[in-house]
Design an enzyme around this catalytic site. Structure first.
Site: not given
Lengths: 875, 875
Positions: A452, A829
């Site tokens: 993250h 993406c």
């Protein structure tokens, strides 16, 4: 002799065949090009590799050598050098001054003086003795040492002609004592033996292993160059040096280098004597006394500059030149590509193309897209002494200094006071995002290149080091301790070098990013070449503005959940999640609607009609709830709810494997109201912007985590209903495109079905990689290094697209999707969209676009252009 | 008329074409077979569906009807019935007694008596009036009611001939008042109108929708049967009934049923009058006064028994017969397959095959493999009144009663006291396994069909209900509360019905499992037919013994981690995990080695040379550590470690997505010692058993969670080294087979590479499904029902293999593996191995074996046989 050869297999330098480096080697090819271009290269004969191989197999050079010597000049001295295809692959030691014998040394002495002649002779005997006859070089060193002692001088350059003559006698005695034969007194005997030795050296196991380790094939060829010596010893201005023509750091044109009088080869770089600098500017800068070569010999400097220019033209790149001056006459002995920093490489390539030396395509191919990072982020000044206190993964490039903070609140406080800070966390969660926005840099103890922290930091262009497990964080004591025992407290200043994955004590000076004209020029050329569109992953107006600055072809991924983490929204979001009835949930959604709508209005306005792909809510709902008991208690107070109810709801939402849980389209199947609110926000924003500004907005709505066609049909019918309502309310047509994110293997397999209901498919290769490998990117950091080191994975597959596995799913899906819907647009993406090799794969797979972090876009744009050029596609 | 037809399109019952139910309907086809077999079926003419369709389109039946009536007997009464291909699809109401008019009623009265004749006439007018003329049936009911009141009697059977004649007059008056025409006084007019009405009824939208909901195609055909009436009213022994020939619960041959004197059609089942029972045994059992039909009319009973036998032979299955007695003569009007419980089905199929009525193959095809569960587990007595307090998922079949316990320790305590107990948990973890072994049943609040609890329970054959979210568990108060508010405390008795997914208050009586001779016979036949080997997933000696009992072809999956959860080992395992050096880890492993070795010795001895596939350690290490602080503290005491160190280590091992984390082969890459210990234990056990018993053991070692070929190569080389050592130490050859578990999509894609280093590949479709869908089976329970209900998934893909997605990966992998290694064995282990449809897929895919829980093996064995038969493969 195994390989018969006649004079005809020997090549002169100007023979066009010699320009082929794969056969005649890099040095021979370079010299050939220089000679043909008219540069003053001493004449040479090149022996092709099969002849060399013949020597190694024991074949003695035959009488053809006489003709070689003849061709180079009856009484010329000769240099023998190897010329393998790559300069990295080693090669035999050069043997200079071949042809000197007891007889010819006297003749030479008449031409260049006694001392120089005997110096050259002793040089020959020593190097021939060690390199050809295989004698212990120490024997010669000892003899020299004795002779220096006897003469009472320090260095050999202080020996006079007589002393050198005596040294030659010593050397010849070594041959008598140790060698199998006396030092040969015939030029062609010397050359023949040297050729045999060079060929044999090339075949030695150690040499083979060394070059194999550098990527040479088993049967790497070796050509040999027999060249007339340019004598750097002798009367007048004689010597040798190396000349450079560009500043290594900036690439700016500039003559600089080193030169040594009465010297040969690389003597100038050996540190025996203080060399003469070539440029006055450099001399001034370094404060060296005396005069630079260009001051002493302006006409030599002019000749060098002309040679540099000519070499650049002949070789298609700026080169450094190895040169010798023989009585003032310039001879070029070699040219090697100029060393350069990434920034210099860019400037050089662009200027070569601008002046027509190379094509724009060639300039584009010269730049490794990865190094563009250097242009986009501040870098630590290379001159700075680095005080490294911890190492981790270089997760997001650039460098920044600031005070250590251990939680996002502290980061925000310092940000408000305009004090730069570095956020240090075990790992980050979506809760930390506001803190990351407020910090100048980020350090985490855990996590990999796609954790993250890493992903968000790259998106923000925030320097970041992750997986810095060497550092020990004590959250309670608010300290972080380096492996060497140094402890840093909150407020202490450190520097994050996200380009190298290092944490430095104190504030290090940085060089600002350079988005210069040269950069813009190159990106413009790339834009004209590439076929693939490059879009940005952009969640906020800030991201979108950066994307526009880097010439985004649109937004390929707008993660709507990021919008809910903002301070004014997170609690409304939480109310929605904690709602115990559909009505209460709808109430919270009704409050979120205008917020989302204004987000989209802003995005659409910034993107001015470029496509904007909006991904509907993706993460599991528990990501929006606080984790710790204290935070839950605070939230309960704020929401006027019993804390037990909050805890129970949080527990209900708990998942064993959130990555594989209730998220993405699965939220929509069970709670349709969320996507309906989002769709309404998108549609109302579309019409608002159109009405206000008159520009045409065609939003693209993307459904995440699909694994079955029926999921798409369900969501599609609901979104169509919302579109119908909004269109009716505004009395305007409302065109939009609905797409599907392909991020489960099953979605890839069933892409043919999905494409029937989708205007576009976008490969979410982060998740697709996780699921194809069965590998959580958040957990893989711990063993990824072991895996890459053991060669299990060639590279971290979250970094470089796994073409053999994930790539096969992408190709399968692309083929199946186009079969059922030839008009379907295909994109990728995720992290891989900013990786050059992965971008090349997307080009080859015929995708329509890639989407990546705004700060990775230039890399993707250049890689996309290179992929086209590499495929030799028509422009 | 749209469809021209002549007499030739009408078929007699004995016309062989009529046997085709798809065209002439189930009833016509059945009657045709019975008639051909010589059973007393009244003559009939069948009208094919295209003729019926012509009627519906408005075509009036033409003169051909006269011939039909003629063929059935000039003055016979006629019945008209529909005959759709499936009896489930409805069809028009039967019209009986066609042909009665004011004239013919008098003739009939002469034959069967006044009362019977007028009764039949009024029945015709009423049913024709309502069914053909479309009059409101209430009009007739009201007339009947008035007439009964006038006569002062209760039921129509009490009306005498004169009263019935008057009722007929009333009915005809209704036609005069309400109908478009008077009641027709010509047999062929009656029939023609009835045919038209029946055909039209078939096409009505309501009828179409009803049958479409039952799977009928859009253009479902309807044939019509025009049949001579057998009159159940009249002199002598006349009446109608239904006869059954097998006990519904057991399948044992037995005549039973219902009969009513002076009745038609299904009157005996209508409850108008108390019917006569057919069998004396049933009469005695129910305590009904009077005599049974077989006592009253033994010759009728004998004729019925003979007809039952003949029908069984003619139709290839036991049927129930609808019959009419006309003056003592038996007429068969229909035959429907006998209703039967799963157990009865098995007995009937086997006995039909044993007496040669059907083939063994046909018997195998008759049994739904899923219902074998009923034979393998105790079931709640169907006669018991069920007091259901909660419903969840039927996770593991069978039923058991016991005292509620809330933790595994309490279960073990009660087990030691031989008190049956039911373990109730929010969800289970590997820590609970010992408690599950000790309990009689299991209930969890959370989790799906493939949650930990469900999987382990099925493996243990333990009745289990999971996802029972209706119940509210209060762990602190040790109560569980039903939705109706009743609370159950520890010690209260409940019953788990794992076959139906219900929790019952109190102890319900159960029927024990029946692994009778019939079951064994059928499984023997299945064994002779099936090609697929069926192995067992067996982790313990107990499992292995069950597997042997059910005829396992080997063990296809032995999960070694289960062995470490045993009481004497878990702490050694924890020492290994918590070791802070390789040496300390090795020390713990050295203690685990003899334990593992003795496990394998026992398994090999039980399996007596059958293949045993041992999966090396798979779960993430944190699964072996306790979760709660208290347990951690206790463990720290026991291990004499600071609790903080334990907590830190547990935190280090924490993973966001354990399913996608550090497990399986990833453990081996970072900590090779664990697999090396396991390999040594396997090899030493192999040689020990061989030395002791002389039998040949060839262990199969399986590597879990592979995603790259290099992982296999790494582990393989280490295992080969261990094998070499052990072989050397014992001085004996040590053959073994090394295989790879294909459970990541990437392993499937790269199966060609993997097969180069593997003797076998085993598809772990539980994990493969999780990763292909991106769906955690532990978390999916919460929304799986929504997904199946919304039709997003046809079925839970963890239950029924997803052939379109996961199946495609399996096929791809199988093809690629065989391409590079034609000898590679291919298997499937996991839940799907026990699912019939999934087994059929494995057969079609050409896999070599499936492996499933021991208790699912019979299902897999039968499904495998059926798959062969269905493919019509050569035996």
């Amino acid at each position: 002799m195994d390989t018969p050869h006649t004079e005809s297999v020997f090549r002169g330098l100007r023979d066009p065949a010699v320009r082929h480096a794969a056969r005649f080697g890099a040095r021979a090819a370079t010299l050939s090009r220089l000679a043909i271009a008219g540069l003053p290269v001493p004449p040479a004969i090149v022996l092709p590799p099969e002849v060399t191989a013949g020597f190694a197999a024991g074949g003695a050079p035959d009488a053809g050598l006489e003709a070689v010597l003849e061709a180079l000049g009856a009484d010329a001295l000769i240099a023998l050098r190897g010329s393998p295809p790559s300069r990295d692959w080693g090669g035999p030691r050069a043997i200079l001054n071949i042809g000197l014998t007891d007889a010819t040394v006297e003749t030479l002495a008449g031409r260049i003086g006694e001392r120089a002649a005997w110096d050259l002779y002793r040089r020959l005997i020593q190097s021939w003795g060690a390199g050809v006859a295989g004698l212990d070089e120490e024997l010669f060193e000892n003899a020299l040492y004795d002779r220096l002692k006897l003469a009472g001088v320090e260095g050999e350059e202080a020996l006079d002609a007589g002393q050198l003559r005596a040294l030659v006698a010593d050397y010849k005695a070594i041959f008598e004592d140790e060698g199998e034969a006396p030092f040969p007194q015939d030029a062609s005997d010397q050359l023949a033996a040297a050729l045999g030795a060079a060929a044999a050296a090339w075949q030695r196991p150690a040499a083979r292993m060394m070059r194999a380790a550098r990527g040479a094939p088993e049967d790497a060829p070796l050509a040999l160059i027999v060249q007339r010596m340019a004598l750097g010893l002798g009367p007048g201005c004689s010597g040798a040096g190396i000349a450079h023509f560009a500043d290594e750091a900036t690439g700016a044109p500039e003559l600089w280098g080193r030169y040594l009088d009465q010297a040969q080869g690389m003597d100038a770089l050996m540190g025996l004597r203080t060399p003469v600098l070539l440029s006055a500017a450099e001399r001034t800068r370094l404060g060296q006394p005396g005069r630079a070569l260009e001051e002493r010999e302006p006409e030599v400097a002019a000749a060098l500059r002309a040679a540099g220019e000519a070499a650049t033209e002949a070789l298609g790149d700026v080169h450094s030149l190895e040169f010798t001056l023989e009585s003032g006459a310039l001879h070029i002995l070699d040219a090697v590509p100029a060393r350069r920093s990434p920034r210099a490489a860019l400037r050089i390539a662009v200027s070569l193309a601008e002046r027509g030396t190379i094509t724009r395509d060639a300039a584009l191919m010269r730049i490794d897209p990865r190094v563009l990072d250097d242009h986009l982020h501040p870098q630590i000044d290379p001159a700075h002494r680095r005080d490294v206190v911890g190492r981790g993964l270089a997760a997001s490039p650039g460098a920044a200094s600031g005070q250590i903070v251990f939680n996002p609140e502290a980061a925000m406080t310092l940000h408000a006071q305009e004090v730069p800070c570095i956020l240090v966390r075990i790992e980050t969660s979506p809760e930390d995002i506001r803190g990351m926005h407020a910090a100048q840099g980020l350090i985490t103890m855990r996590g990999g290149m796609t954790s993250h922290a890493a992903v968000i930091a790259r998106g923000l262009g925030l320097p970041c080091v992750v997986g810095c497990g060497e550092l020990r964080l004590d959250a309670r004591a608010r300290t972080v301790t380096a492996p060497d025992g140094r402890a840093f407290r909150e407020g202490d200043v450190v520097t994050v070098d996200g380009s190298r994955g290092e944490v430095l004590a104190g504030a290090a000076p940085t060089i600002p990013p350079e988005l210069s004209g040269v950069f813009t020029t190159l990106m413009g050329w790339a834009g004209a070449v590439r076929r693939l569109k490059v879009r940005a992953n952009a969640d906020t107006p800030h991201d979108a503005r950066v994307a526009r600055r880097f010439g985004a072809d649109g937004i390929g991924l707008c993660r709507t959940e990021q919008m809910f983490f903002q301070a004014d929204r997170i609690n409304v979001m939480r109310e929605m999640i904690l709602a115990d009835s559909t009505a209460a949930r709808q109430q919270a959604l009704d409050r979120l609607l205008p917020m989302q709508r204004s987000d989209f209005v802003e995005l659409f306005e910034i993107m001015r009609g470029l496509p904007v792909t909006i991904r509907l809510l993706d993460p599991p709902l528990h990501e929006f709830l606080p984790v710790s008991r204290e935070e839950l208690r605070a939230l309960a107070d704020e929401m006027d709810l019993p804390v037990s109810q909050l805890i129970q709801r949080a527990e209900e939402l708990h998942e064993f494997n959130p990555m594989l849980g209730m998220r993405g389209v699965r939220l929509a199947v069970t709670m349709p109201e969320i996507y309906q609110m989002q769709a309404r926000a998108i549609f109302e924003a579309t019409l608002l912007v159109e009405e206000r500004s008159g520009m045409t907005v065609i939003p693209e709505i993307m459904i995440p985590l699909v694994s079955a066609a029926r999921e798409v049909e369900l969501v599609k019918s609901r979104i169509e209903a919302v579109a119908g309502e909004v269109s009716h309310e505004h009395g305007r047509a409302l065109p939009y495109r609905l797409g599907v994110m392909v991020e489960t293997p099953r979605a890839a397999i069933r892409a043919g079905d999905l494409a029937r209901s989708a205007a576009f498919l976008s490969f979410g290769t982060n998740d697709l990689t996780q699921m194809t490998y069965g590998l959580s990117r958040d957990d893989a950091g711990r063993f990824m290094r072991d895996y890459v080191n053991n060669g299990v994975f060639r590279e971290d597959p979250f970094h470089l697209l796994d073409i053999d596995g994930v790539g096969e799913l992408v190709l399968m899906a692309a083929g199946r999707a186009r079969e059922t819907n030839p008009q379907v647009a295909l994109g990728l993406c995720g992290e891989h969209g900013g990786d050059p090799e992965s971008v090349a794969f997307c080009e080859a797979a015929g995708l329509d676009y890639v989407s990546c972090s705004p700060f990775r876009m230039p890399i993707a744009q250049l890689a996309a252009a290179q992929a086209v050029l590499r495929q030799g596609q028509v422009r």
